[in-house]
Motif scaffolding. Structure first.
Motif, mmCIF file in Angstrom:
data_model
loop_
_atom_site.group_PDB
_atom_site.id
_atom_site.type_symbol
_atom_site.label_atom_id
_atom_site.label_comp_id
_atom_site.label_asym_id
_atom_site.label_seq_id
_atom_site.Cartn_x
_atom_site.Cartn_y
_atom_site.Cartn_z
ATOM 1 N N ARG A 1 -11.110 7.343 6.930
ATOM 2 C CA ARG A 1 -9.899 7.210 7.738
ATOM 3 C C ARG A 1 -8.691 7.256 6.817
ATOM 4 O O ARG A 1 -8.736 6.809 5.678
ATOM 5 C CB ARG A 1 -9.927 5.915 8.546
ATOM 6 N N TYR B 1 -5.644 2.569 18.283
ATOM 7 C CA TYR B 1 -6.344 1.598 19.131
ATOM 8 C C TYR B 1 -6.052 1.833 20.608
ATOM 9 O O TYR B 1 -6.953 1.810 21.437
ATOM 10 C CB TYR B 1 -5.962 0.160 18.740
ATOM 11 N N LYS C 1 -9.625 -2.877 6.821
ATOM 12 C CA LYS C 1 -11.015 -2.477 7.015
ATOM 13 C C LYS C 1 -11.137 -1.206 7.860
ATOM 14 O O LYS C 1 -11.858 -0.281 7.507
ATOM 15 C CB LYS C 1 -11.806 -3.613 7.669
ATOM 16 N N ASN C 2 -10.446 -1.147 8.979
ATOM 17 C CA ASN C 2 -10.587 -0.032 9.919
ATOM 18 C C ASN C 2 -9.579 1.092 9.710
ATOM 19 O O ASN C 2 -9.788 2.193 10.202
ATOM 20 C CB ASN C 2 -10.497 -0.533 11.355
ATOM 21 N N LYS C 3 -8.452 0.808 9.073
ATOM 22 C CA LYS C 3 -7.376 1.792 8.854
ATOM 23 C C LYS C 3 -7.011 2.529 10.146
ATOM 24 O O LYS C 3 -6.942 3.743 10.201
ATOM 25 C CB LYS C 3 -7.767 2.806 7.785
ATOM 26 N N ARG C 4 -6.750 1.747 11.187
ATOM 27 C CA ARG C 4 -6.308 2.330 12.450
ATOM 28 C C ARG C 4 -4.944 1.764 12.794
ATOM 29 O O ARG C 4 -4.676 0.589 12.608
ATOM 30 C CB ARG C 4 -7.311 2.037 13.568
ATOM 31 N N GLU D 1 -8.775 8.029 16.117
ATOM 32 C CA GLU D 1 -8.701 7.700 14.708
ATOM 33 C C GLU D 1 -8.084 8.888 13.986
ATOM 34 O O GLU D 1 -8.048 9.996 14.520
ATOM 35 C CB GLU D 1 -10.094 7.392 14.130
ATOM 36 N N LEU E 1 -12.991 8.747 18.838
ATOM 37 C CA LEU E 1 -13.973 8.023 18.048
ATOM 38 C C LEU E 1 -15.335 8.717 18.011
ATOM 39 O O LEU E 1 -16.111 8.525 17.082
ATOM 40 C CB LEU E 1 -14.117 6.586 18.558
ATOM 41 N N ASP F 1 -4.624 -3.711 8.978
ATOM 42 C CA ASP F 1 -6.010 -3.426 9.361
ATOM 43 C C ASP F 1 -6.705 -2.661 8.223
ATOM 44 O O ASP F 1 -7.080 -1.501 8.364
ATOM 45 C CB ASP F 1 -6.022 -2.617 10.655
#
Length: 166
Positions: A7, A144, A136-139, A149, A105, A134
């Motif tokens: 990501r 969201y 961890k997720n890089k969103r 993504e 996704l 964020d």
């Protein structure tokens, strides 16, 4: 294309946003010129009157309906720009330069309306600040809210997308 991509982080997103911002500004300028010509045409046909305004631009500033209509057109042009490019290839001009792609996704491309919604949720790019939090997720916020993504492509896969559009 391979299914696994990292990501995209904050810096790359902002760099792409700057590129795309310049393109959207150019489209906004063109839209404004066309809108001014349409209003001038309405004045020439007698549908509108300058009244106390010294020119067409002043008339638009003074007339709430014309002012709001112009603003709505500019927002629609922006949403249409991102909606078109993201639904066609997952990439805008700036994203292509930075090898980025928006996708659902499940890896498929978002549709036009999902892309337009994503653009609206971006809050003029401010939604990207969430990527800094964020880790961890890089969103981003828009990712969201739209179920998407943004991934960084390899040079080869980026080139394949570009060539597939020809």
């Amino acid at each position: 294309m391979s299914a696994d991509y990292a990501r995209t982080g904050f810096a790359r997103r902002i760099a792409s946003l700057i590129y795309d911002g310049l393109v959207v500004i150019a489209f906004a300028m063109l839209t404004t010129v066309v809108y001014l010509l349409v209003v001038q045409g309405a004045i020439s046909l007698g549908w509108l009157s300058l009244g106390e305004a010294e020119d067409v631009a002043a008339l638009i500033q003074q007339n709430t309906l014309l002012y709001v209509l112009r603003d709505v057109l500019l927002v629609l042009v922006s949403l249409s720009f991102f909606g078109y490019f993201w639904s066609k290839s997952g990439q805008t001009i700036g994203m292509r330069a930075w090898r980025m792609q928006v996708r659902r996704l499940d890896g498929s491309l978002p549709g036009f309306w999902q892309s337009a919604w994503r653009s609206l949720c971006a809050l003029l790019g401010l939604g990207n600040i969430l990527v800094l939090v964020d880790i961890k997720n890089k969103r981003a916020l828009q990712d969201y809210l739209s179920g998407c993504e943004v991934v960084t492509l390899s040079k080869e896969d980026n080139k394949k997308i570009y060539q597939a559009l020809d």
